[in-house]
Write a protein that holds these residues in place. Structure first.
Motif, mmCIF file in Angstrom:
data_model
loop_
_atom_site.group_PDB
_atom_site.id
_atom_site.type_symbol
_atom_site.label_atom_id
_atom_site.label_comp_id
_atom_site.label_asym_id
_atom_site.label_seq_id
_atom_site.Cartn_x
_atom_site.Cartn_y
_atom_site.Cartn_z
ATOM 1 N N SER A 156 -1.196 10.493 -9.516
ATOM 2 C CA SER A 156 -1.136 11.341 -8.324
ATOM 3 C C SER A 156 -0.615 10.512 -7.162
ATOM 4 O O SER A 156 -0.864 9.312 -7.074
ATOM 5 N N LYS A 173 -2.679 5.615 -3.347
ATOM 6 C CA LYS A 173 -4.123 5.822 -3.271
ATOM 7 C C LYS A 173 -4.836 4.606 -3.859
ATOM 8 O O LYS A 173 -4.473 4.119 -4.940
ATOM 9 N N GLY A 182 0.183 10.081 -2.876
ATOM 10 C CA GLY A 182 -0.206 10.467 -1.528
ATOM 11 C C GLY A 182 0.860 11.380 -0.941
ATOM 12 O O GLY A 182 1.929 11.590 -1.520
ATOM 13 N N LYS A 183 0.583 11.940 0.214
ATOM 14 C CA LYS A 183 1.533 12.841 0.877
ATOM 15 C C LYS A 183 2.701 12.026 1.439
ATOM 16 O O LYS A 183 2.493 11.066 2.182
ATOM 17 N N ALA A 214 -5.860 4.042 -7.677
ATOM 18 C CA ALA A 214 -5.126 5.001 -8.520
ATOM 19 C C ALA A 214 -3.979 4.285 -9.230
ATOM 20 O O ALA A 214 -3.455 3.287 -8.731
ATOM 21 N N ASP A 242 0.801 -1.225 0.000
ATOM 22 C CA ASP A 242 0.000 0.000 0.000
ATOM 23 C C ASP A 242 0.838 1.282 0.000
ATOM 24 O O ASP A 242 0.336 2.364 0.261
#
Length: 153
Positions: free
Chosen positions: A83, A117, A85-86, A120, A54
């Motif tokens: 995109s 994500k 994740g942070k 995604a 993940d």
């Protein structure tokens, strides 16, 4: 003392000084001196960029006498439309830096966790940026690398 005697004396002094200068020049640099600095790639070794179930995990090993700035580590996807994740980084060691003010640094190692994500697209390449310094007082320019993301084994 005559001019001729002064010149002879000066030449003799230079002749004795040359072997000492040659010995000084040929000595190996001392650890921690500016002459003994590692390259940025050797000081801050990017050792893995691995996709976990993940997240993507990015790991650096940092040589003794060197440190990375937490605030100067960045990541982005190379592929359009992906995109991320942070990025998650552990808390660093609090320091006051003469150039950047109050900062956090990492010594010895650091792992960046980049959450994926759900549903995604997963990036196959990342652009990583980082910057660090040697404790000898020399800072490196920012490093930027495009790296492939390896699947977990």
């Amino acid at each position: 003392m005559t001019l001729h005697a002064r010149l002879a004396s000066l030449l003799l002094a230079c002749a004795f000084a040359l072997p000492a200068a040659a010995i000084e020049f040929s000595r190996k640099p001392q650890a921690g001196s500016a002459d003994a600095l590692l390259s940025a790639d050797a000081a801050f070794r990017l050792v893995s960029v691995i996709r976990d179930k993940d997240a993507i995990l990015v790991n650096w090993l940092i040589e003794p006498g060197y440190y990375l700035y937490r605030q100067r580590i960045a990541v982005e996807a190379v592929e359009a439309g992906v995109s991320l994740g942070k990025p998650e980084l552990p808390k660093g060691i609090a320091e006051h830096d003469e150039h950047f003010g109050d900062v956090e640094i990492y010594k010895s190692a650091v792992e960046l966790r980049l959450p994926l994500k759900a549903g995604a697209p997963v990036p196959t390449q990342l652009r990583l940026r980082w910057q660090g310094c040697a404790e000898a007082g020399v800072c490196y320019p920012p490093v930027s690398r495009v790296v492939a993301v390896s699947p977990a084994s």
